[in-house]
Design an enzyme around this catalytic site. Structure first.
Site, mmCIF file in Angstrom:
data_model
loop_
_atom_site.group_PDB
_atom_site.id
_atom_site.type_symbol
_atom_site.label_atom_id
_atom_site.label_comp_id
_atom_site.label_asym_id
_atom_site.label_seq_id
_atom_site.Cartn_x
_atom_site.Cartn_y
_atom_site.Cartn_z
ATOM 1 N N GLU A 127 39.536 77.246 -45.556
ATOM 2 C CA GLU A 127 40.566 78.303 -45.639
ATOM 3 C C GLU A 127 40.768 78.981 -44.289
ATOM 4 O O GLU A 127 41.890 79.314 -43.908
ATOM 5 C CB GLU A 127 40.184 79.323 -46.702
ATOM 6 C CG GLU A 127 40.085 78.777 -48.114
ATOM 7 C CD GLU A 127 41.347 78.056 -48.571
ATOM 8 O OE1 GLU A 127 41.248 77.111 -49.373
ATOM 9 O OE2 GLU A 127 42.456 78.400 -48.080
ATOM 10 N N HIS A 136 47.380 71.320 -44.163
ATOM 11 C CA HIS A 136 46.469 70.305 -44.721
ATOM 12 C C HIS A 136 46.590 69.006 -43.930
ATOM 13 O O HIS A 136 47.653 68.661 -43.420
ATOM 14 C CB HIS A 136 46.804 70.069 -46.191
ATOM 15 C CG HIS A 136 46.289 71.168 -47.067
ATOM 16 N ND1 HIS A 136 46.899 71.538 -48.255
ATOM 17 C CD2 HIS A 136 45.222 71.998 -46.919
ATOM 18 C CE1 HIS A 136 46.215 72.520 -48.805
ATOM 19 N NE2 HIS A 136 45.181 72.816 -48.009
#
Lengths: 496, 93
Positions: A127, A136
């Site tokens: 995170e 991502h």
């Protein structure tokens, strides 16, 4: 198949982080949790020029919260389901913050997890990659791979992630500071700080000396002269508004109290390195500050040249600026004399005890929408349309929404947008409802932060965001403000 | 704490919701498809298959375009809540 950068990154490298003062983990030891989070941040510090200092303030760059289900952003958690956590890309307000699902069973020890327990270190390291600007990655084994992969005991940042962070912030400089070619003499005596020292840092340009890693210090302030705004948007051109044919005004009295919630108190007290004393020991967020009705003293007439604005709208080609119970009107010949006057003198269908309006915009069908608290008042010229006011839920907005901050028809795609707090909605004028894929996070509109006062599209086709006593011109193509620093509203819009 | 629900039923509706949540499919795109006939409906059918293939590729599993066992297993896995494909305003992706 490699890392992906979202586009936003921090302008400074000495970042601060803090546990949220409200949303703390309900099942974890706080001291150990902070230790795991510091280790997760250190993964990125060891691979880049970034440094992280723990502070005790909800104003830190990265604020870590443990929350459940719906927790005030557009990404609700799902209990003990498949979603573990999420984080926001760099930016002001909530930018950089990381939220963890408090319903999950978080493991603090680095031992291998199982189907039930989840390594907090592994998820936090992922995170924080988002907090720094990484999206991502589709590389299996990469830290930024979206699916949970647990963590190897002696964890080393995978290559794909290292390339990503170094591509953004540069590799860590290991050389001793003395023989570093771009070392520059220090102008103020260095104050030795280390990663684990907790200190309250205020965001100001200063020279930061950091000896633990013998990194050279960096001049963080900008030696260039402060930028002078090098443009002036075309001054407003004016043309007379077509005359209205007043019709008998039906006596409509709808009483609704409108109020503006008090600004949330800013927590910023000193924080010792050991666990915080008398720490709240349950996870019930503090009750929202009860909305206080804005007092309506007799002299609440705003100062034309020294005020923020509640709403700004272009109506029939004229500029209307609203503040408290009053509004200014700027036509082709400039500001109308004897203004500001009460809003209700022009739009008598508004509540008699009106203290202020939250947002105003002229719809494509030329009707004028006023948002006051949880209600929408729709006017055909000066006359309240039958059946109004209607609740915000009538537009498909959530029940929990207390008010709209701003509304506009965006020139870029001629769609209507509503803004409130940290979220915004696209509104389908034909359907009369907000679209399915919303709300979305305000960070999409880069540079304006959260809780804006108003937004509108001026005659030059440009979009202008207002907050406080200043405004930003917005670049619709690049989706970001055209100038970091706000320009003073009074000078430009009121000709003060 | 309730145990993790790893056996939840995966059908076309949950797959669509998953694809929308993580940015592979725009919300409401398929509802419009159901209203259209002929090749327009077919093109929306393709969008659904393309979205599944994109998910399979991103997740590193065989790209079949079908909701097969490997895809269901991937969708049950714990993961980050951020979308894999970031949304943009103004119609640009």
């Amino acid at each position: 198949k490699r890392f992906a950068k979202q586009g936003e990154m921090w302008k400074h490298t000495n970042l601060t982080w803090s546990m949220s003062s409200r949303l703390i983990p309900s099942q974890l030891n706080l001291h150990e949790t902070r230790h795991v989070l510091a280790r997760a941040l250190d993964v990125w510090e060891q691979a880049s020029r970034l440094t992280f200092t723990e502070v005790n303030s909800d104003e830190a760059d990265i604020v870590v919260s443990f929350a459940r289900r719906n927790h005030g952003d557009a990404y609700p958690f799902d209990g003990r389901g498949s979603i573990l956590a999420h984080a926001f890309f760099p930016g002001s307000g909530r930018g950089g913050d990381a939220h963890f699902d408090d319903d999950e069973l978080w493991l603090l020890q680095p031992k291998n997890d199982d189907e039930e327990g989840t390594s907090l270190f592994a998820v936090a390291a992922h995170e924080f990659g988002h907090s720094l600007g990484l999206s991502h990655s589709s590389v299996k084994g990469a830290l930024m791979f979206p699916w949970y992969q647990g963590i190897q005991p002696n964890f080393v940042l995978p290559e794909d992630d290292r390339h990503g962070i170094q591509d953004m912030y540069g590799p860590k400089v290991k050389k001793k500071w003395a023989d570093n070619p771009n070392y520059r003499p220090i102008q103020t005596p260095p104050t030795t700080t280390t990663t684990t020292t907790t200190t309250t840092t205020t965001r100001r340009p200063y020279i930061h000396y950091h000896d633990r890693h013998h990194t050279n210090h960096r001049h963080d302030y900008n030696p260039r002269n402060p930028e002078k705004p090098n443009y002036y948007p075309t001054p407003p051109t004016y043309y007379p508004i077509p005359p209205h044919h007043p019709r008998p005004t039906p006596e409509t009295t709808t009483r609704s109290v409108t109020n503006r919630p008090a600004r949330y108190p800013n927590v910023g007290h000193e924080y010792p390195s050991h666990p915080r004393p008398n720490y709240p020991n349950h996870n019930v967020p503090k009750a929202k500050p009860s909305p206080t009705v804005r007092p309506t003293p007799s002299s609440d007439i705003p100062d034309t040249c020294n005020t923020s604005y509640d709403a700004v709208a272009l109506i029939r080609g004229e500029l209307f600026i609203f503040k408290n119970r009053y509004h200014w009107r700027i036509g082709s010949q400039g500001r109308y004399p004897q203004y500001p006057i009460e809003i209700s003198r022009m739009w008598s269908g508004l509540p008699k005890d009106l203290t202020h309006v939250d947002a105003v915009y002229e719809r494509p069908d030329k009707k004028i929408a006023f948002f006051v608290g949880r209600k929408l008042y729709l006017f055909d010229s000066q006359y309240l349309v039958r059946g109004y006011p209607k609740p915000l839920t009538h537009l498909g907005l959530p029940e929990s929404l207390e008010k709209i901050d701003a509304a506009m028809v965006w020139g870029h795609n001629d769609k209507t947008y509503f803004y409130s707090g940290t979220m915004y909605w696209k509104f389908d004028e034909e359907e009369g409802r907000v679209e399915l894929d919303y709300p979305r996070d305000m960070s999409m509109w880069k540079g304006v932060g959260y809780n804006i006062d108003s937004v509108f599209q001026w005659r030059d086709g440009k979009t202008y965001f207002f907050k406080g006593k200043g405004f930003w011109k917005f670049n619709d193509l690049h989706m970001r403000v055209e100038h970091e620093r706000q320009l003073p509203s009074a000078t430009f819009w009121m000709k003060c | 704490r309730t145990a993790r629900n790893t056996k939840h039923n995966i059908n076309e509706k949950t797959v669509k919701n998953y694809l929308e949540t993580f940015g592979y499919l725009e919300k409401g795109q398929l509802e419009v498809g159901n209203l259209l006939m002929g090749d327009m409906a077919q093109s929306y059918e393709d969008d659904f298959r393309i979205a599944i293939k994109t998910l399979q590729q991103f997740g590193g599993i065989p790209v079949t375009g079908e909701i097969d066992a490997a895809t269901k297993q991937l969708m049950r896995q714990r993961r980050c809540g951020r979308p894999d494909r970031e949304l943009h305003e103004g119609g640009r992706h």
